[in-house]
Write a protein that holds these residues in place. Structure first.
Motif, PDB file in Angstrom:
ATOM      1  N   UNK A 253      23.805 -53.991 -15.063  1.00 56.07           N
ATOM      2  CA  UNK A 253      24.777 -52.999 -16.673  1.00 56.07           C
ATOM      3  C   UNK A 253      23.137 -52.111 -15.741  1.00 56.07           C
ATOM      4  N   UNK A 254      21.554 -52.625 -16.194  1.00 55.02           N
ATOM      5  CA  UNK A 254      20.940 -51.250 -15.665  1.00 55.02           C
ATOM      6  C   UNK A 254      20.376 -50.829 -14.352  1.00 55.02           C
ATOM      7  N   UNK A 255      21.012 -51.065 -13.380  1.00 54.13           N
ATOM      8  CA  UNK A 255      20.817 -51.029 -12.626  1.00 54.13           C
ATOM      9  C   UNK A 255      21.626 -49.621 -11.712  1.00 54.13           C
ATOM     10  N   UNK A 256      22.795 -49.554 -12.603  1.00 52.62           N
ATOM     11  CA  UNK A 256      24.106 -48.860 -12.111  1.00 52.62           C
ATOM     12  C   UNK A 256      23.735 -47.629 -12.577  1.00 52.62           C
ATOM     13  N   UNK A 257      23.198 -46.390 -12.804  1.00 50.50           N
ATOM     14  CA  UNK A 257      22.647 -45.275 -12.732  1.00 50.50           C
ATOM     15  C   UNK A 257      21.351 -45.009 -11.341  1.00 50.50           C
ATOM     16  N   UNK A 258      21.526 -46.598 -11.002  1.00 45.86           N
ATOM     17  CA  UNK A 258      20.910 -46.151  -9.426  1.00 45.86           C
ATOM     18  C   UNK A 258      21.968 -46.413  -8.029  1.00 45.86           C
ATOM     19  N   UNK A 259      22.750 -47.256  -8.526  1.00 42.64           N
ATOM     20  CA  UNK A 259      23.710 -47.623  -7.311  1.00 42.64           C
ATOM     21  C   UNK A 259      24.657 -47.562  -7.466  1.00 42.64           C
ATOM     22  N   UNK A 260      25.226 -46.730  -8.310  1.00 43.66           N
ATOM     23  CA  UNK A 260      26.864 -46.175  -9.182  1.00 43.66           C
ATOM     24  C   UNK A 260      27.475 -45.182  -7.686  1.00 43.66           C
ATOM     25  N   UNK A 261      26.731 -44.571  -7.623  1.00 42.53           N
ATOM     26  CA  UNK A 261      26.937 -43.818  -6.591  1.00 42.53           C
ATOM     27  C   UNK A 261      28.175 -42.531  -7.503  1.00 42.53           C
ATOM     28  N   UNK A 262      27.664 -41.894  -8.597  1.00 37.71           N
ATOM     29  CA  UNK A 262      28.273 -40.891  -9.557  1.00 37.71           C
ATOM     30  C   UNK A 262      28.937 -40.046  -7.996  1.00 37.71           C
ATOM     31  N   UNK A 263      30.156 -39.059  -9.226  1.00 35.68           N
ATOM     32  CA  UNK A 263      30.151 -37.734  -7.728  1.00 35.68           C
ATOM     33  C   UNK A 263      29.156 -36.594  -8.160  1.00 35.68           C
TER      34      UNK A 263
ATOM     35  N   UNK B 255      21.858 -64.036 -21.572  1.00 34.31           N
ATOM     36  CA  UNK B 255      24.145 -64.471 -21.800  1.00 34.31           C
ATOM     37  C   UNK B 255      24.731 -64.184 -21.107  1.00 34.31           C
ATOM     38  N   UNK B 256      23.878 -63.175 -19.842  1.00 29.67           N
ATOM     39  CA  UNK B 256      24.991 -63.250 -18.559  1.00 29.67           C
ATOM     40  C   UNK B 256      24.026 -62.619 -17.583  1.00 29.67           C
ATOM     41  N   UNK B 257      23.277 -62.716 -16.479  1.00 33.04           N
ATOM     42  CA  UNK B 257      22.015 -62.184 -16.142  1.00 33.04           C
ATOM     43  C   UNK B 257      22.767 -61.188 -14.775  1.00 33.04           C
TER      44      UNK B 257
ATOM     45  N   UNK C 110      32.823 -47.062 -17.203  1.00 30.73           N
ATOM     46  CA  UNK C 110      33.353 -47.226 -18.102  1.00 30.73           C
ATOM     47  C   UNK C 110      33.131 -48.434 -19.250  1.00 30.73           C
ATOM     48  N   UNK C 111      31.142 -49.220 -18.389  1.00 29.79           N
ATOM     49  CA  UNK C 111      30.768 -49.939 -18.790  1.00 29.79           C
ATOM     50  C   UNK C 111      29.109 -49.007 -19.262  1.00 29.79           C
ATOM     51  N   UNK C 112      28.048 -49.965 -19.939  1.00 30.36           N
ATOM     52  CA  UNK C 112      26.967 -49.871 -20.615  1.00 30.36           C
ATOM     53  C   UNK C 112      26.441 -49.768 -18.988  1.00 30.36           C
ATOM     54  N   UNK C 113      25.291 -48.552 -19.202  1.00 29.43           N
ATOM     55  CA  UNK C 113      24.679 -48.763 -18.055  1.00 29.43           C
ATOM     56  C   UNK C 113      23.459 -48.389 -18.414  1.00 29.43           C
ATOM     57  N   UNK C 114      21.862 -48.504 -19.126  1.00 30.19           N
ATOM     58  CA  UNK C 114      21.540 -48.503 -19.075  1.00 30.19           C
ATOM     59  C   UNK C 114      20.467 -49.403 -20.316  1.00 30.19           C
ATOM     60  N   UNK C 115      19.004 -49.945 -20.275  1.00 33.32           N
ATOM     61  CA  UNK C 115      18.108 -50.842 -21.077  1.00 33.32           C
ATOM     62  C   UNK C 115      18.793 -51.112 -22.483  1.00 33.32           C
TER      63      UNK C 115
END
Length: 590
Positions: A343-353, A335-337, A170-175
């Motif tokens: 966030x920017x690594x989310x698509x690579x490690x989210x284990x999406x269905x 702002x929050x390392x 539910x979060x922003x996952x792009x640069x």
């Protein structure tokens, strides 16, 4: 004799005195009335194909416009006339200059059609909605990364990415670059259209830029690939940040082997490097292209300059790209390392269905599942590394395909949707038109003393890719981790028959504890997660248990006819999937 020509051997040559006036040079062919060189038939064909491609999707757009925006429908009707006229001119004009003007008319028509399409459809999908929300947060000085925005989802248009652990992202996952560009637009528009306007404008600008940068006979091909076939405008209307990355990669890829020629980047090389860094700050797909470009650039420059100067110019290019990327990301990282990095690594490690058209479909669509889905991810990573190694070792052969090779790795991933392949196709065209094989004739390649001849080189390339094939085979051949027997409970709501609950016995056939999450699948998409009404959260190794699971809302319609419904059970650690067919509903009692 002084002042005269000596008689030559040619018949008819006469003597001329030094004072005899010299005839003026012949006027250019155009001044004498001689027509310019006729265009090549291939150029005509390119223009005609691009013209025909503008028909794709145009009728559907016109139909929609007639219902809600008749003025837009009128513009589309004018575009139909332009398409017909351009088709006639493409086959009848007599000069190359005239055909280039036809190419420009085709491009203008395509831009008009895409603009009309945006007016009709600019609400965006989940990526566009997330980007617009991120732009709004930037405007109000609030954090962008690590902030869940559940209220954005839940409508048919705005899908949600479910994870194998039973949750959703539910979060922003792009640069951040696309959101930064959308922020000032959002200050005026106040809707998702802020994001889709940025991506659609980026597509139009990149299409025009590519048209200008390509050789004349390739220009209409750029119009067809970028705008005519319809798939890239569709992603732009949805607000995909990858479209912004594509626009920035166009100047990077066109004639990229010329970058750093002579050991100097120059203004053009610095601009290309900055565009590469900005593209990487727009969407993660650019990350996969960057190492292939750096390998190719180093090899070409080393063949020209030697190792030290080639390394220096490549390092300057990479450093410029990295500095640009850091400049775009600096505020968010400060702002929050941790949240920014996640966030920017989310698509690579989210284990999406699981989703897509790649080899993962063996386990998702065609068998009962797999207990080793993680091996698809291992195979994808090894395939990427293998392709990089093959490019390094055989850059003279693989160099022209540098813009295609990165996307092959996604075919082995658990998320292998076609967007990963087709969104960067304009870069394929740019390389085909401006990066010939001759550009790599003198490129450096590592010396392989015991590898000579075509067969040996092919064997080495195959060996480098074999680990990826082995991993994918393991994933596809592994049996499902659970054995499930289903007893569905059916009910009738009006004219619809559906499942209200499923009672099932699950047996864990592996030596690992599993925490299953259940959903239904019909075709390629999975439903929202079902509720576990009873049953253990974790199933011990080699244990069995009874579960009762209920669909979202308490009712899942079962279609009549040939469509089949499946119940799937997935786990996130390790990644597994088990698929079981739901028995058909009993016929209604008479």
């Amino acid at each position: 004799m002084a002042g005269t020509y000596r008689a030559g051997t040619s018949v008819g040559m006469r003597r001329r005195t030094a004072t005899e006036p010299v005839a003026p040079p012949s006027p250019p062919a155009r001044a004498r009335g001689v027509p310019e060189t006729a265009p090549r038939q291939l150029h005509r064909g390119m223009t005609l194909v691009a013209t025909i491609s503008l028909f794709i999707g145009t009728r559907a757009a016109w139909t929609d416009a007639m219902l809600s925006r008749p003025a837009v429908a009128g513009i589309i009707s004018v575009c139909y006339a332009s398409i017909l006229v351009c088709a006639v001119l493409a086959l009848t004009v007599r000069t190359r200059r005239a055909l280039i003007r036809v190419d420009a008319a085709v491009l203008v028509t395509a831009v008009a059609l895409v603009t009309c399409g945006y007016v009709l459809d600019h609400l965006g999908s989940d990526e566009g909605v997330l980007t617009a929300q991120a732009a709004n947060e930037i405007l109000h000085g609030r954090p962008v990364y690590g902030q869940p925005w559940p209220w954005l989802f839940g409508t048919p248009r705005v899908g949600i990415t479910k994870t194998m652990s039973g949750g959703a992202d539910l979060t922003y996952g792009y640069p951040p670059l696309t959101a930064l560009l959308a922020a000032p637009v959002h200050a005026v528009v106040h809707s998702t259209a802020a994001a889709t306007l940025v991506t659609t404008s980026a597509l139009l600008l990149s299409s025009v830029l590519l048209w200008l940068l390509l050789p004349a006979q390739w220009r209409s091909a750029a119009t067809a690939v970028c705008l005519g076939f319809g798939f890239l405008p569709h992603y732009a209307y949805l607000g995909y940040p990858a479209v912004t990355a594509l626009a920035l990669l166009v100047p990077v890829v066109v004639r990229w082997p010329d970058t750093g020629r002579g050991g100097h980047l120059g203004p053009g090389g610095v601009l290309r490097a900055a565009c590469l860094g900005a593209a990487c700050a727009a969407q993660q797909l650019a990350w996969f292209l960057a190492p292939f470009l750096l390998i190719g650039l180093y090899a070409v420059r080393r063949g020209e300059l030697g190792p030290r100067r080639a390394l220096a110019v490549t390092a300057r290019y990479a450093a410029t790209a990295a500095l640009t990327w850091c400049a775009v990301n600096a505020y968010f990282a400060a702002e929050g390392f941790s949240a920014w990095l996640d966030g920017i690594l989310l698509p690579l490690q989210q284990k999406a269905i699981l989703h897509g058209q790649g080899v993962m479909g063996v386990s998702y669509y065609f068998t009962d599942g797999s207990s080793r889905l993680d091996y698809y991810s291992y195979g994808s990573q090894l395939l990427l590394l293998g392709l990089l190694a093959v490019t390094l070792l055989f850059v003279r052969r693989m160099g022209p395909a540098v813009t295609v090779l990165p996307w092959i790795a996604f075919y082995a991933a658990t998320r292998s949707q076609d967007g990963y392949f087709l969104m960067m196709t304009p870069l394929w065209l740019a390389a085909a038109a401006t990066v010939p094989a001759a550009a790599f004739a003198t490129a450096w390649q590592p010396r392989l003393p015991h590898v000579t001849g075509r067969r040996a080189k092919s064997a080495l390339a195959a060996a480098l890719l074999t680990p990826a094939v082995v991993c994918v085979t393991v994933a596809a051949a592994s049996p499902p981790p659970l054995h499930m027997s289903l007893a569905p409970r059916y009910a009738r709501h009006g004219s619809r028959v559906g499942v209200t609950a499923v009672r099932l016995r699950a047996v864990n056939t592996t030596g690992t504890p599993l925490s299953p999450h259940f959903a239904s699948r019909r075709g390629q998409g999975a439903s929202d997660w079902w509720t576990i009404a009873s049953g253990p959260a974790t199933l011990a190794p080699h244990a069995s248990a009874l579960y009762v699971v209920e669909p979202p809302g308490g009712f899942r319609p079962v279609p009549d006819g040939r469509a089949q419904t499946y119940l799937i059970a997935v786990t996130g650690a390790p990644m597994t999937i088990t698929t079981a067919h739901l028995p058909a509903a009993p016929p209604p009692a008479r």
